[in-house]
Design a protein around this motif. Structure first.
Motif, PDB file in Angstrom:
ATOM      1  N   THR A  10       0.835  -1.203   0.000  1.00 29.31           N
ATOM      2  CA  THR A  10       0.000   0.000   0.000  1.00 29.31           C
ATOM      3  C   THR A  10       0.873   1.257   0.000  1.00 29.31           C
ATOM      4  O   THR A  10       0.559   2.235  -0.692  1.00 29.31           O
ATOM      5  N   GLN A  11       1.952   1.238   0.753  1.00 31.72           N
ATOM      6  CA  GLN A  11       2.872   2.375   0.736  1.00 31.72           C
ATOM      7  C   GLN A  11       3.446   2.595  -0.660  1.00 31.72           C
ATOM      8  O   GLN A  11       3.547   3.736  -1.123  1.00 31.72           O
ATOM      9  N   ASP A  46      11.288 -15.426  -2.371  1.00 28.79           N
ATOM     10  CA  ASP A  46      10.776 -16.190  -3.509  1.00 28.79           C
ATOM     11  C   ASP A  46       9.630 -15.455  -4.200  1.00 28.79           C
ATOM     12  O   ASP A  46       9.485 -15.538  -5.420  1.00 28.79           O
ATOM     13  N   ALA A  47       8.833 -14.726  -3.438  1.00 27.88           N
ATOM     14  CA  ALA A  47       7.749 -13.941  -4.043  1.00 27.88           C
ATOM     15  C   ALA A  47       8.330 -12.855  -4.950  1.00 27.88           C
ATOM     16  O   ALA A  47       7.799 -12.599  -6.033  1.00 27.88           O
ATOM     17  N   ALA A  48       9.417 -12.242  -4.541  1.00 27.81           N
ATOM     18  CA  ALA A  48      10.051 -11.217  -5.385  1.00 27.81           C
ATOM     19  C   ALA A  48      10.513 -11.838  -6.698  1.00 27.81           C
ATOM     20  O   ALA A  48      10.308 -11.253  -7.776  1.00 27.81           O
ATOM     21  N   ARG A  49      11.115 -13.007  -6.635  1.00 26.99           N
ATOM     22  CA  ARG A  49      11.530 -13.684  -7.866  1.00 26.99           C
ATOM     23  C   ARG A  49      10.307 -14.038  -8.705  1.00 26.99           C
ATOM     24  O   ARG A  49      10.322 -13.927  -9.933  1.00 26.99           O
ATOM     25  N   TRP A  50       9.242 -14.453  -8.039  1.00 22.89           N
ATOM     26  CA  TRP A  50       7.999 -14.803  -8.732  1.00 22.89           C
ATOM     27  C   TRP A  50       7.418 -13.580  -9.446  1.00 22.89           C
ATOM     28  O   TRP A  50       7.002 -13.657 -10.594  1.00 22.89           O
ATOM     29  N   PHE A  51       7.373 -12.433  -8.740  1.00 23.91           N
ATOM     30  CA  PHE A  51       6.822 -11.219  -9.345  1.00 23.91           C
ATOM     31  C   PHE A  51       7.659 -10.764 -10.538  1.00 23.91           C
ATOM     32  O   PHE A  51       7.118 -10.269 -11.529  1.00 23.91           O
ATOM     33  N   GLU A  52       8.967 -10.926 -10.454  1.00 22.96           N
ATOM     34  CA  GLU A  52       9.816 -10.575 -11.597  1.00 22.96           C
ATOM     35  C   GLU A  52       9.528 -11.504 -12.768  1.00 22.96           C
ATOM     36  O   GLU A  52       9.454 -11.063 -13.916  1.00 22.96           O
ATOM     37  N   VAL A 114      -0.603  -3.714 -15.412  1.00 21.30           N
ATOM     38  CA  VAL A 114      -0.218  -4.624 -14.334  1.00 21.30           C
ATOM     39  C   VAL A 114       1.264  -4.501 -13.993  1.00 21.30           C
ATOM     40  O   VAL A 114       1.670  -4.765 -12.864  1.00 21.30           O
ATOM     41  N   ASP A 115       2.072  -4.066 -14.938  1.00 20.36           N
ATOM     42  CA  ASP A 115       3.496  -3.880 -14.683  1.00 20.36           C
ATOM     43  C   ASP A 115       3.733  -2.909 -13.526  1.00 20.36           C
ATOM     44  O   ASP A 115       4.681  -3.076 -12.757  1.00 20.36           O
ATOM     45  N   VAL A 116       2.876  -1.915 -13.399  1.00 21.26           N
ATOM     46  CA  VAL A 116       2.982  -0.967 -12.278  1.00 21.26           C
ATOM     47  C   VAL A 116       2.806  -1.709 -10.960  1.00 21.26           C
ATOM     48  O   VAL A 116       3.569  -1.507 -10.008  1.00 21.26           O
ATOM     49  N   PHE A 117       1.822  -2.586 -10.892  1.00 24.21           N
ATOM     50  CA  PHE A 117       1.592  -3.353  -9.672  1.00 24.21           C
ATOM     51  C   PHE A 117       2.753  -4.301  -9.376  1.00 24.21           C
ATOM     52  O   PHE A 117       3.159  -4.454  -8.224  1.00 24.21           O
ATOM     53  N   PHE A 118       3.300  -4.945 -10.414  1.00 25.95           N
ATOM     54  CA  PHE A 118       4.446  -5.830 -10.187  1.00 25.95           C
ATOM     55  C   PHE A 118       5.633  -5.030  -9.648  1.00 25.95           C
ATOM     56  O   PHE A 118       6.337  -5.488  -8.746  1.00 25.95           O
ATOM     57  N   GLY A 119       5.843  -3.834 -10.164  1.00 29.07           N
ATOM     58  CA  GLY A 119       6.917  -2.987  -9.653  1.00 29.07           C
ATOM     59  C   GLY A 119       6.713  -2.614  -8.192  1.00 29.07           C
ATOM     60  O   GLY A 119       7.642  -2.679  -7.385  1.00 29.07           O
ATOM     61  N   CYS A 120       5.489  -2.245  -7.846  1.00 28.40           N
ATOM     62  CA  CYS A 120       5.178  -1.924  -6.441  1.00 28.40           C
ATOM     63  C   CYS A 120       5.370  -3.145  -5.548  1.00 28.40           C
ATOM     64  O   CYS A 120       5.891  -3.037  -4.435  1.00 28.40           O
ATOM     65  N   ALA A 121       4.972  -4.310  -6.034  1.00 25.67           N
ATOM     66  CA  ALA A 121       5.125  -5.546  -5.260  1.00 25.67           C
ATOM     67  C   ALA A 121       6.601  -5.871  -5.042  1.00 25.67           C
ATOM     68  O   ALA A 121       6.999  -6.277  -3.939  1.00 25.67           O
ATOM     69  N   SER A 129      12.431  -7.454   3.143  1.00 26.43           N
ATOM     70  CA  SER A 129      13.605  -8.320   3.207  1.00 26.43           C
ATOM     71  C   SER A 129      14.734  -7.669   3.994  1.00 26.43           C
ATOM     72  O   SER A 129      15.801  -8.240   4.111  1.00 26.43           O
ATOM     73  N   GLY A 130      14.493  -6.478   4.509  1.00 29.65           N
ATOM     74  CA  GLY A 130      15.513  -5.789   5.282  1.00 29.65           C
ATOM     75  C   GLY A 130      16.397  -4.888   4.444  1.00 29.65           C
ATOM     76  O   GLY A 130      17.292  -4.252   4.959  1.00 29.65           O
ATOM     77  N   ARG A 131      16.159  -4.832   3.154  1.00 31.80           N
ATOM     78  CA  ARG A 131      16.947  -3.963   2.282  1.00 31.80           C
ATOM     79  C   ARG A 131      16.515  -2.522   2.514  1.00 31.80           C
ATOM     80  O   ARG A 131      15.349  -2.240   2.642  1.00 31.80           O
ATOM     81  N   THR A 132      17.469  -1.653   2.538  1.00 30.65           N
ATOM     82  CA  THR A 132      17.149  -0.234   2.711  1.00 30.65           C
ATOM     83  C   THR A 132      17.362   0.548   1.433  1.00 30.65           C
ATOM     84  O   THR A 132      17.032   1.716   1.366  1.00 30.65           O
ATOM     85  N   ASP A 133      17.927  -0.107   0.409  1.00 30.08           N
ATOM     86  CA  ASP A 133      18.220   0.618  -0.827  1.00 30.08           C
ATOM     87  C   ASP A 133      17.062   0.611  -1.820  1.00 30.08           C
ATOM     88  O   ASP A 133      17.132   1.265  -2.843  1.00 30.08           O
ATOM     89  N   GLY A 134      15.987  -0.147  -1.526  1.00 32.69           N
ATOM     90  CA  GLY A 134      14.837  -0.186  -2.408  1.00 32.69           C
ATOM     91  C   GLY A 134      15.057  -1.066  -3.633  1.00 32.69           C
ATOM     92  O   GLY A 134      14.196  -1.150  -4.492  1.00 32.69           O
TER      93      GLY A 134
END
Length: 143
Positions: A10-11, A46-52, A114-121, A129-134
């Protein structure tokens, strides 16, 4: 799951579409639970890899439609990109079905790609994941 994907997603939607939320595409509210299903089923990395992989599948559909070439649809491209057919476990099946649903909902909303949503996801997964660099976690097809 300790990662609050829905909150981070949502953010990211807010970062992309801005306030107020009533100006967001109609599909934003409808697809959020489906994205959360993927994260809950597979875990953040794994969800991040899935969304990509889903993003690549979408790009294949767009290219085929633009070029007016034959293709078997998003589900087939998603299966190839994620290699879901290799190990159809319950989490993979849940992620696959949720992704097909969110894709169908979004494709019927002319207000967003939908690409916008995948990018947000992807960015929401990076937050969890603890990453601070986005930067999204490394993308690979094997979820």
């Amino acid at each position: 799951m300790t990662h609050n994907f829905g909150f981070h997603f949502t953010q990211e939607l807010g970062n992309h579409f801005g306030p107020p939320t009533d100006s967001w595409p109609a599909s934003a509210e409808r697809v959020t639970p489906f994205f959360a299903i993927v994260v809950n089923a597979l875990g953040t990395d794994d969800a991040a890899r899935w969304f990509e992989a889903a993003r690549k599948a979408h790009q294949r559909v767009v290219a085929a439609e633009r070029d007016r070439t034959h293709h078997f649809g998003f589900a087939q491209h998603l299966d190839v990109e994620t290699e879901a057919h290799q190990e159809p476990t319950l989490p993979v099946v849940a992620a696959f079905e949720a992704t097909k649903a969110l894709y169908e909902i979004t494709r019927r909303d002319s207000g967003v790609d939908v690409d916008v949503f995948f990018g947000c996801a992807l960015r929401a997964c990076s937050r969890g994941s603890g990453r601070t660099d986005g930067t999204p976690v490394a993308a690979g097809a094997n979820a």
